[in-house]
Structures are given as C-alpha cells and as structure tokens.
Scaffold this active site. Sequence first.
Site, short mmCIF file in Angstrom:
data_model
loop_
_atom_site.label_atom_id
_atom_site.label_comp_id
_atom_site.label_asym_id
_atom_site.label_seq_id
_atom_site.Cartn_x
_atom_site.Cartn_y
_atom_site.Cartn_z
CG ASP A 459 -2.28 0.61 0.95
OD1 ASP A 459 -2.39 1.42 0.01
OD2 ASP A 459 -3.24 0.27 1.67
CG ASP A 523 -9.07 2.04 -0.68
OD1 ASP A 523 -8.49 0.96 -0.93
OD2 ASP A 523 -8.52 2.98 -0.09
#
Length: 730
Positions: A459, A523
């Site tokens: 990430d 997301d």
Amino acid sequence: MDPLHLRSAGTSLVISFDSGEAEVVHWGADLGADLPDLAILTSPVPHSAIDARVPAALLPQASSSWRGRAALRGSRTADGVSGLDFSARLRVVTAGADGGSAVIVQSDPDAGLTVESTLTLHDAGLLEMRHTVTNDGTTPYQLDELATVLPVAPDAVELLDLTGRWCRERHPQRRAIQQGTWVRTGRHGRTGHDSSLLFAAGTTGFGNRHGKVWATHLAWSGNHEQFADTIGDGRTMIGGSELLGPAEVILEPGSSYTTPALFAAYSDHGLDGITEAFYSWFRSRPHHVLPAASTGLPAGKPRPVVLNTWEAVYFDHNLDTLIELAESAADLGVERFVLDDGWFRGRRDDHAGLGDWYVDETLWPKGLTPLIEAVTSRGMEFGLWVEPEMVNLDSDIARAHPDWIVGPSAVQHKDGGRLPLEWRNQHIIDLVNPEAWQYIYSRIDALLSENNISYLKWDQNRDLLEHGHAGRSSVHEQTLAAYRLFDALRKAHPGVEIESCSSGGARVDLGILERTDRIWGSDCNDALERQTIQRWTGAVVPPELVGSHIGPTTSHTTARTHDLSFRAITALFGHFGMEWDIRGVQGKDREELKRFIALFKEHRGLLHSGRRVHADVAGDALLLHGVVTDAPAVSGTTAGLFALVSTRTSAAEEPGRIGIPGLEAGRTYRVEAVFPTPEDADYGHTYTQVQPPAWLADGAVANGRFLAEVGLPMPNLNPEHALLLKFTAL
C-alpha cells in the site's frame, strides 16, 4: 536518408528525415509495404509565417519555429547561477531500424546535447517510445522537461481522458479539440486518483466499437503531464512527460536522463481496438502474472480466488477470529488469504506503527506462524499487507531517525525543521537516503525470509506533495528509489507476488505494473461504482491484473445495498475475490457465493486471456460488456461471457433488442442466462416485468452475425442489477 517505416497489426509509423530532423509524418492506419516519395507531403508556406515548412518533429523545437510545446527545455548553469533558457537545434546523426524497432540519434554540438530516441512497434500495434538526453557539454545542464509526443490525424477532433478521486477513480470526460493546449497535470508525487490512465484523441463520436482513435499512456508513477497541443495551422500533438521540480534534474557533463516510456496505440474500430493492443503487449511479457520458474510453480498459474481481511475485521486482529475466517474461506473455495493492516508493532489504529516492520509480540506471541499454518494447511496461500514507503511519527523508527522523514527541500528535521502536513496521520520515509532505503529493504526482506508469505499487498496511502531531499525537489529520485525497492525484493524473493495498492487506485500505471502482479482498482467495493472504475481501468490493464472483490451487502464506502448477484457479477470480470466477513454468509447466500466462486474458477482461463468487448448501447441506463475467446471457438466450449448491467432507470419502458458484438460472425452459439436463474435467491429482485423475453428461460441459438446486427430482446432489469450470459460455441 531514407524514411523509417514500422508496421504491425494494422498500424504504420513513418518517420521522414528530409528536414534534417526526425519527423513523424504518419502514425495511424497501415500503409502497406510501398511508400511514395514523401516529398509529396511538402505543405504550403502561408503569408505572415516562417519562410519554410515547419516539421512536426519527433522532438518539436523552437529552433525549427514550432509554435507549440517544445519537447526539450532546459538551461546551462555556471557557478551555480542559471543561464537563460535556450533552444537546442537537434539534427539527425544516425537512424536505423531492426524489425519492429528503431533508434534515432539527434545532436546539437553547439548546445552540447545529444538525444537518442528508441521506438518499438510491438506485434499487436502498441508503440513504445523513450528519449535519452546526454549532456555533452562542459558545464551542468538543468533539464526542465523532455516530452514524448506524436501527431494525430486532422480528423481527430475529440479528446477523451480520465479523472476521479478516492473511491471514484478513472471516470471519463470528453471535449472537442480546439486550438491551444489541454494539459492534465499530476502533482501528487504518485500517479494520483485523478490521473488519466488513457489519453485518447479520436474522430467525431468515437465509441467502444467504432471510430478512429489515437491513444497514449505515460508509464510513470511520479509527477507527470499529459497533453494535447494544437497549434494555429491545425496540427495536433498528443503526448506526455515527467513533471520535474525546480532544479530537480541537473545533468553534469557526460550524464544522461531517460524519459518514462510513452505507450501509444491506434485503432480504426474504437476503444476496444486500443485495449486489444495493450492486452496483447501485457500478455506477451515473459513475467506476466507468473512467479519465477525457480519457484517450481506450473506455467500459466491461474489467478487465485482472494479473501482480504480489511473490511472483515479492520484493525481487530484476534487469532481465533482470523482462523475462523480462514476456515470459512477454505470452505468456500478461497485460494489466497491476505492479512491486512494491523499486524505489526504498535498498530491498533492508523495513528502509529508505520515504519516498525516487526510482528507485534503482544498480539502475536508466537509470531504469524500459527495463522500462516492455519491458512496454508487448508490449501490457501498466505498474503500480508505492508506500506513500506510511509512512516508514523508515533513509531520507533521515526523517533530514532527523524531525518529520514521527507519534508520541504530545505528542511532538516533533525534540526527541528517544519514537517509537511499529515495525511492519514502519516509521513513519507525518504527512500533517496541510502540508509533509510536499506532499513526498509532489510525489514521487508526479513519478513519474507522468516515467514511463509506468498503475496504482499503493498500500500501507499498519501500524496507526496511537499517533497525534497538535500535542498532539492526529489519526487523523481523517490520514484526511482521505490522502483529499486520493488525490483530488489522481487529478485530476492522471486516466488512472491506483489499487489500495488495506493489508497485504492492512486498508483495505476505501466511503470508500477512492470514491478507488480496486480493492482487494487479502488478502495470502493460498491458494485455500481466499480462498473465504471473497472471499465476504464480495463481500457488499458487486463482483468487478471485488476483486483475486484465482492464487498459486504451494504458498501462500507457508499452505504449502498446491493444483491449478491450484482456484486458477484461485477467482481467476476477482474481478479476475483472477497473483502467481507464471510463467516456470516449462510444459507442460500452461501450456496450462491460458492456457485460464483466455482463459476470464476471454471471460466478464469477465458476471462484472463480473451478479448474484452464493450457494446455501444444507446443511452446510459444499460451497459453490455464481456470477454470472448481470442482463438477460434471450439464446439461445446464457452466462447464468451457477457454482463448486461442496469445502472439506472431507463426512459423507455423496455430495453428492446441489444446487439452482442465480438463473436465470430459465421459461428453458431447457444446463449443462456447463467445468473440469476429462476432458482436463485436474487431472481425476484432483478427484474420488473410480467413476462420475460421468450429466449431467457430456455436459451437461444443464433450465429455471431445475427447476434451482433440484430441482437436479442433484453429483460427489464431493475436499476443496479445485472444478468450474466454465457455463449457456447456449436
């Protein structure tokens, strides 16, 4: 000097040297093997203009009186003082082609600069271009920009690019091409949620399956610009460049700078033709989604079904709960279990711990081994979330090395200087600093060496906005340092696959995809939002590289509630998985979920190797997209899977007949609905109709030409529902 002519898959690139420069005189439709004397392309010289023809050069220059953006900009420095900007006058020194590749060297001895351009037209028509500038002079040269551009034909009159934000990445926008410059600038220090993955010019009203399209993509994960530049005589260039900060790249005598690759494709049958060129290139790479041969894994390893724990447990890492989740996942047929954020020292929320890449001894007294063994003993791979490029102030590493935190270019944090504003309570670790880079490499290397980890979810959760090192802007060097980190870890652990996640889809580009095996598209797991996000991500990136998960019944990011079939059909057209506490999925829903997982496994070979097809459906209430086999269909096998998707209510009371393109015209197919069927729990929610189309209950038989030109009457889908169709070759 004879012109260069590269040809592949219906595309020609012709470069003339008649002006003394390398000039792209044609990029577009295949011209065949024989070219006329290119002198016939000499254009008129108008009144009140330069008394010579101005070339649309491979490197447009002010010295040739090009009135648009110059490709090369910079200045000499002496005694640390910047000199005046000046224009190089590059002229061709050598040029040659070998198969589908060409190398062109242009030089200006007076300016002390040489530019080498490499161009490769790949087998499916995807063009790859780079420039390298070398400082041949005796003083430093400050490089401000080196752009890679291509001309488009006069009938390219519309622009399509993509924009977005967090949880709404890659949404299209259109405009007319007009005189002047349309610039898309990314100053995020990463690719950015609003970055345009595709920058396309085309003929009037070009669509999914019709019209001429010229499209580019810049393969770079840092600051950048993409642009269309139309000058007063009507000529248009499209291209891109790395966006460099003040004095960010200064070339000492003898040193060089190489641009990011610009990928470009031409299609005479709409955007799907552009997609075909990109997919063919991706899938021809030796390392495409395959671990290294040294792992002993079989060639062509299929993309495993994933369960990611984030929306199931967030930071609540309890071994018993996670083992229950693993048991439930194995029962469903999951093949990869990924433990998300929250496993390392001090990490109970997003305020602390980043940078301390040690397993938290208080949470995991025996390390990750008990969970890893519980996962792998059930036949699943184990994956782990990391965010190596970031740091929390509340961490041991930040307290020990405050000078490793990136900040304004003139600030030294160890001397108490100002820090940048926080983003998600975090800062950036300075990978340009060799000690910081080595620390991060060593910690991630140790995690992979000490644990049976097959997969990293990597990430990167913030922009790099105020970014400097040693008194100079450093996004350029930070990006290269991150690339080196990926490359070094992949070399050390060739069997470990890596996913690029960047607060969702903020780092999606071919630069990062050369170093990773998957990207996280967004997301947002809301299936309605994902329809658009995945369609436009998939314009360039093939579905086997795009993580696409079934989220909870009510989306965590939008609060929309969707039936399981809509969420599952949406996730099916990517690298399929779940991000959901599946322990609570029971009864009919659990059986339906198992069927979707089995369906993905049955058809992932087709989904991850076939041609993507997007129908041009009138209106915006319905979408029809699918995948068809890229080889001649074999009788009795599935030749295509399509999803009919309703995004909103329609002005018409019934959708009418919709053509289904992409199948072999002369081949006969059996068409049938796969999901939902009358036996499925979602069936009653999916339609509002007294009676379905006649073919829906028992299927239909027709050839590809009939299906494309006449189509089939479609059912009345309720908004935010989908129908999955299977086409079997007869």
